[in-house]
Design a protein around this motif. Sequence first.
Motif, PDB file in Angstrom:
ATOM      1  N   HIS A  40       0.802  -1.230   0.000  1.00 14.22           N
ATOM      2  CA  HIS A  40       0.000   0.000   0.000  1.00 14.22           C
ATOM      3  C   HIS A  40       0.832   1.276   0.000  1.00 14.22           C
ATOM      4  O   HIS A  40       0.276   2.368   0.088  1.00 14.22           O
ATOM      5  N   HIS A  59      -6.021   8.913   0.453  1.00 10.62           N
ATOM      6  CA  HIS A  59      -6.987   9.800  -0.220  1.00 10.62           C
ATOM      7  C   HIS A  59      -7.466  10.887   0.672  1.00 10.62           C
ATOM      8  O   HIS A  59      -7.638  10.951   1.740  1.00 10.62           O
ATOM      9  N   ASP A  88      -7.023  -3.600   4.374  1.00 14.65           N
ATOM     10  CA  ASP A  88      -6.737  -3.180   2.997  1.00 14.65           C
ATOM     11  C   ASP A  88      -7.583  -1.971   2.602  1.00 14.65           C
ATOM     12  O   ASP A  88      -7.084  -1.026   1.995  1.00 14.65           O
ATOM     13  N   ARG A  89      -8.858  -1.998   2.955  1.00 13.60           N
ATOM     14  CA  ARG A  89      -9.734  -0.851   2.633  1.00 13.60           C
ATOM     15  C   ARG A  89      -9.266   0.412   3.357  1.00 13.60           C
ATOM     16  O   ARG A  89      -9.244   1.501   2.785  1.00 13.60           O
ATOM     17  N   GLN A  95      -6.233   1.853   1.650  1.00 13.51           N
ATOM     18  CA  GLN A  95      -6.586   2.546   0.408  1.00 13.51           C
ATOM     19  C   GLN A  95      -7.125   3.941   0.710  1.00 13.51           C
ATOM     20  O   GLN A  95      -6.826   4.900   0.007  1.00 13.51           O
ATOM     21  N   ARG A  96      -7.897   4.065   1.768  1.00  6.46           N
ATOM     22  CA  ARG A  96      -8.436   5.376   2.166  1.00  6.46           C
ATOM     23  C   ARG A  96      -7.368   6.253   2.787  1.00  6.46           C
ATOM     24  O   ARG A  96      -7.491   7.477   2.792  1.00  6.46           O
TER      25      ARG A  96
END
Length: 60
Positions: free
Chosen positions: A30, A60, A52-53, A56-57
């Motif tokens: 990541h 951002h 994992d989610r 990813q955030r």
Amino acid sequence: MSDAKTKSLIEPKTVSPSGSYDVAYFAKKHGLSMKDALRLIKAHGSDRDAADRAAQRFHH
């Protein structure tokens, strides 16, 4: 006896506290620092999908 030898060769910082996720792999996957990766893994425990989610955030 071979298990004890193998376990002693694993660096403590590369395996999450729960032992379920390799921190170095997660960080590289990541693009995170080891510190941030460990923090996310600790927050989400053994739920890899949630970790994992969250990773990813994180960017951002």
